[in-house]
Motif scaffolding. Structure first.
Motif, short mmCIF file in Angstrom:
data_model
loop_
_atom_site.label_atom_id
_atom_site.label_comp_id
_atom_site.label_asym_id
_atom_site.label_seq_id
_atom_site.Cartn_x
_atom_site.Cartn_y
_atom_site.Cartn_z
N GLU A 96 0.83 -1.21 0.00
CA GLU A 96 0.00 0.00 0.00
C GLU A 96 0.87 1.26 0.00
O GLU A 96 0.55 2.24 -0.69
N TRP B 184 2.16 1.83 -3.52
CA TRP B 184 1.15 2.44 -4.39
C TRP B 184 1.03 3.94 -4.09
O TRP B 184 0.92 4.77 -5.00
N GLN B 185 1.02 4.28 -2.81
CA GLN B 185 0.82 5.68 -2.43
C GLN B 185 1.99 6.56 -2.84
O GLN B 185 1.82 7.77 -3.03
N ARG C 109 -8.95 1.00 -6.50
CA ARG C 109 -7.84 1.68 -7.17
C ARG C 109 -7.97 1.52 -8.68
O ARG C 109 -8.39 0.48 -9.17
N ILE D 210 -2.29 6.91 -11.23
CA ILE D 210 -2.87 6.02 -10.23
C ILE D 210 -3.89 6.81 -9.43
O ILE D 210 -3.58 7.89 -8.89
N ARG D 211 -5.09 6.30 -9.34
CA ARG D 211 -6.16 6.95 -8.56
C ARG D 211 -6.65 6.00 -7.48
O ARG D 211 -6.93 4.83 -7.76
N ASP D 212 -6.75 6.51 -6.26
CA ASP D 212 -7.18 5.71 -5.11
C ASP D 212 -8.49 6.30 -4.58
O ASP D 212 -8.52 7.41 -4.06
N ASN E 98 -10.33 4.82 -2.24
CA ASN E 98 -10.61 4.25 -0.92
C ASN E 98 -11.06 5.36 0.04
O ASN E 98 -10.29 6.27 0.34
N TYR F 114 -11.06 11.27 -4.61
CA TYR F 114 -9.97 10.30 -4.77
C TYR F 114 -8.63 10.99 -4.66
O TYR F 114 -8.51 12.22 -4.74
#
Length: 536
Positions: free
Chosen positions: A87, A90-91, A414, A436-438, A440, A480
């Motif tokens: 994680e 990814w961030q 994601r 990259i779009r999150d 969550n 996001y």
């Protein structure tokens, strides 16, 4: 009862029950040593259980626990550490890269991806080869191939799909003339190339005595596998009794000894475009104007329409020509998941961009209950829940290039896709950054509060994609976090998994051969390769 007794009693409960009880709190915050919102006893209960902490992380990140390799897998503490590392990667957009890996070329319309495995029906069409890139144990920048094959009959195979999680390959084959049905549907093991051990029948007959075979056009057929169910959709089929043209959706429980199947006849005038499974007992059908939610009813061997949701209305002369859904992994059916559906729009004189709408799967299921409370039992003639009621506050819309196969891929909350123009002004495929779009909601909430990893991510909320093509406002919900890589990539297709992005590319390479008398002859070869980005 003393606080000590309460704490001991809580610790004796299974971790799953503890997680359910603590779900009424912000358990991720409650486990923090700096939180002042819970008592020390509750924090002690949480922090003294590595299994509970792992389950909290899984819930927070909406992650699917994946068994790790090895005879006994890995302990809970190791799994939690690996999840957190992934994680964080990814961030921060931190990844290790496996260099370009040449693979055999297959026609673009025939290769398929699923869970990091690519299916390649190679010429001559006698088998489908399934290959999976895995890092070499001696060099992280090289790769080994895990390879499996499935024999096919090249004369009749028209399509296939596969599910590595179920060790399943489904072959859709056109039957020769003289039969009463259109297709044979075969269920085979991916690993052993034999009939799948859980298949109730090795072969199912699709559209048996349903259509006029003389006028049947298989180009309009789509199919998919999801858990226990297999679905086949065919457009513009002439009914066998000559009574007209219809769209047909046939569903099977391929594991059922009772040969559960149902056939839904859809009015061709409605313009049905596609379908997708949402869960193991829910599916969605879409036409140019609305989404239709169906429920599978085993006892009646039927699918039941349960809700209808309008799509945003288009201005004349624009119309929706096609809608496609993002892939939903069946092993994620118990988790919430982003659903993406892309709408291709055009008019007689204009080619327009496509618009992709994101909505949470749980939201669609909850809106089904809202529909029932407002309108009662749904039917083909009942009203639809207006777009203005549900769309703008539950969806997020993006304008995209309909011809770009790398515009987005979805896994959980994601998404990943290459950003910018696919082709340069000179007409060449160009390198592009990975976006990259999150989505969550836990991550978004913590980011706004200043907690957790910030890095180069930026928060996007409240911005609305507007277009003069629509009569109604588009979705601006679902805030996001967005991050774009500095490195740029060449890609003609993109897929993502829990901790990996795989890019497929191909190019035509010119080579010169020296012939006799010093003469040269130029040949052209299609070179196809993949590039793997591991976020671990």
């Amino acid at each position: 009862m003393s606080q000590v007794q309460v704490t001991v009693g809580l610790l004796n409960l299974p971790a799953e029950i503890l997680l359910d009880i603590l779900g009424y709190l912000n358990v991720y915050e409650a486990s923090s040593s700096t939180s002042s919102k819970v008592c020390n006893d509750i924090r002690q209960v949480i922090n003294s259980s590595s299994e509970l902490l792992y389950l909290i992380d899984l819930k927070y990140f909406n992650a699917i626990p994946v068994p790790l390799s090895g005879p006994d897998g890995a302990d809970v503490g190791t799994r939690r550490k690996l999840l957190q590392q992934s994680e964080t990667a990814w961030q921060k957009a931190e990844y290790s890269k496996i260099n370009h890996i040449p693979i055999p070329y297959a026609p673009l319309e025939m290769h398929k991806w699923s869970s990091g495995i690519i299916g390649l029906p190679l010429e001559p069409l006698e088998q489908i080869t399934f290959v999976q890139p895995t890092p070499s144990p001696n060099n992280a920048h090289t790769t080994n191939w895990q390879q499996r094959s499935c024999k096919i009959d090249k004369a009749v195979i028209e399509n296939y799909c596969f599910s590595p999680a179920q060790d399943l390959v489904v072959l859709l084959s056109r039957v020769p003339s003289g039969e009463s049905h259109v297709y044979d549907v075969t269920f085979r093991s991916l690993s052993e190339d034999k009939v799948h051990p859980e298949a109730a029948f090795p072969v199912l007959k699709a559209l048996d005595n349903q259509v006029d075979l003389e006028f049947f056009d298989s180009v309009t057929s789509t199919h998919m596998i999801f858990g226990d169910y297999y679905g086949l959709f065919c457009k513009n089929a002439h009914k066998a009794d000559g009574s007209g043209v219809v769209d047909l959706l046939q569903i099977w429980n391929w594991k059922s000894k009772d040969a559960f199947q149902c056939l839904e006849v859809l009015d061709e005038a409605c313009g049905t475009l596609n379908f997708s499974f949402l869960t193991n007992d829910k599916l969605i059908v879409v036409n140019a104007k609305e989404l239709l939610l169906y429920s599978l009813v085993n006892s009646a061997n039927a699918i039941q329409l349960t809700a209808k949701f309008s799509l945003p209305a288009l201005r004349d002369p624009f119309e929706c020509k096609n809608i496609t859904f993002s892939h939903i992994p069946s092993h994620a059916s118990t988790h919430n998941q982003l659903i993406a559906f892309s709408m291709d729009i055009q008019s007689a004189t204009t080619n327009c961009p496509c618009f992709t709408f994101y909505v949470e799967r749980n939201t669609l299921l909850e809106l089904g209950s809202t529909y029932t409370s407002l309108y009662g039992q749904a039917s083909q003639d009942s009203a639809s829940l207006p777009w203005s009621t549900w769309g703008p506050k539950h969806t997020r819309t993006f304008k995209e290039n309909k011809f770009d196969p790398c515009k987005h891929s979805v896994f959980g909350f994601r998404t990943a896709g290459l950003t910018g123009d696919l082709v340069s002004p000179e007409g060449k495929t160009q390198r592009r950054s990975l976006c990259i779009r999150d989505f969550n909601p836990h991550r978004v909430m913590d980011f706004k509060a200043g907690n957790g990893t910030q890095g180069n991510q930026r928060l996007i909320e409240g911005e609305t994609t507007s277009s003069s093509l629509f009569l109604e406002p588009l979705g601006s919900a679902l805030p996001y976090l967005e991050l774009t890589t500095e490195e740029k990539f060449i890609g003609t297709e993109l897929t993502m998994e829990a901790n990996r992005v795989t890019l497929l590319s191909f190019e035509v390479v010119s080579r010169s051969r020296i012939l006799m008398a010093g003469m040269a002859r130029k040949t052209h070869e299609v070179v196809q390769s993949i590039e793997v980005l591991d976020f671990e």
